[in-house]
Design a protein around this motif. Sequence first.
Motif, short mmCIF file in Angstrom:
data_model
loop_
_atom_site.label_atom_id
_atom_site.label_comp_id
_atom_site.label_asym_id
_atom_site.label_seq_id
_atom_site.Cartn_x
_atom_site.Cartn_y
_atom_site.Cartn_z
N GLY B 17 0.80 -1.23 0.00
CA GLY B 17 0.00 0.00 0.00
C GLY B 17 0.82 1.27 0.00
O GLY B 17 0.28 2.36 -0.16
N ASP B 18 2.14 1.14 0.17
CA ASP B 18 3.00 2.32 0.18
C ASP B 18 3.13 2.91 -1.22
O ASP B 18 3.01 2.21 -2.22
CB ASP B 18 4.41 1.95 0.66
N VAL B 81 2.51 0.32 -4.45
CA VAL B 81 2.71 -1.12 -4.46
C VAL B 81 1.73 -1.74 -3.46
O VAL B 81 1.97 -1.72 -2.26
CB VAL B 81 4.18 -1.50 -4.15
N ASP B 82 0.60 -2.22 -3.97
CA ASP B 82 -0.40 -2.83 -3.09
C ASP B 82 -0.02 -4.25 -2.72
O ASP B 82 -0.53 -4.80 -1.75
CB ASP B 82 -1.79 -2.76 -3.75
N THR B 104 11.35 -6.92 -10.39
CA THR B 104 10.43 -7.51 -9.42
C THR B 104 10.57 -6.77 -8.10
O THR B 104 11.68 -6.50 -7.65
CB THR B 104 10.75 -9.01 -9.24
N PHE B 105 9.42 -6.42 -7.52
CA PHE B 105 9.45 -5.72 -6.25
C PHE B 105 8.66 -6.53 -5.22
O PHE B 105 7.55 -6.99 -5.50
CB PHE B 105 8.85 -4.31 -6.39
N THR B 106 9.26 -6.73 -4.04
CA THR B 106 8.63 -7.53 -3.00
C THR B 106 8.29 -6.63 -1.83
O THR B 106 9.14 -5.92 -1.32
CB THR B 106 9.58 -8.65 -2.53
N VAL B 107 7.02 -6.61 -1.45
CA VAL B 107 6.63 -5.82 -0.29
C VAL B 107 6.79 -6.65 0.98
O VAL B 107 6.88 -7.87 0.94
CB VAL B 107 5.15 -5.34 -0.42
N GLY B 108 6.83 -5.96 2.12
CA GLY B 108 6.90 -6.69 3.39
C GLY B 108 8.02 -6.19 4.26
O GLY B 108 8.70 -5.24 3.99
#
Lengths: 138, 108
Positions: B17-18, B81-82, B104-108
């Motif tokens: 969500g950022d 980035v949801d 590739t982007f990984t959220v967390g």
Amino acid sequence: MLTRRDTLALGLGATAVATLPMGAFAQTADEVMATYTGGATPAEGGVTITAPEIAENGNTVPIAVSAAGAVEIALFATGNPTPPLGRFAFGEASGAPTIATRVRLGRTQDVVAIAKMADGSFAMARVEVKVTIGGCGG
Amino acid sequence: MTDVRPRIRLPRSASAGDSILVKTLINHDMETGLRRNSAGETIPRQIINRFTCDFNGRNVIDCALEPSISANPYIEFEAIVDQSGDFVFSWHDDNGEVYTATETFTVG
């Protein structure tokens, strides 16, 4: 034979010719911007341009623009041979209606940002950037 | 343009969500079509005329670029980035070529 009066008229004519191209460019920029807004006069305010007051190298002038509520931002350099700089349309995954890029400025001139809002209205901002060395190959 | 190499910078991490800052650059002359070579002939225009970025198939930004954009066009913008996923970038050259890059982007 050239009289004093003839000489004076000649000089005036030369001045008129010399100032003509700059006037033509300015009009073109206004026309280009009017075409973008469809003739509507953009509201002042709501658009923020971040640009250097003095650009030492006109080849890469950093410009940042943000406009809350904009769906698209168009940038114009009023004194360049081709005034439009670019149009930036924000999609559904956009985080904020803000962009930063680097542009060429041929000489000291105004940079104009026009933001197209979601309701179809337009807002604009204008800043002057002084250019020490122009960026149009001359 | 033989070796066009896109460069992309994303933050190291972000929460779902950022809104993150995306910085992109591609090496390209952005030839304006206004310059002349030493023989006095006009050098034909060849620029990147369009740049796009999508995240997980949703459009982030779509840019129409003009010759007054500097050589090696740099574009910086924000994307939401949801969830984790792929950024797809494309640069459209006047000569018809499209240069693409995927991050590739990984959220967390």
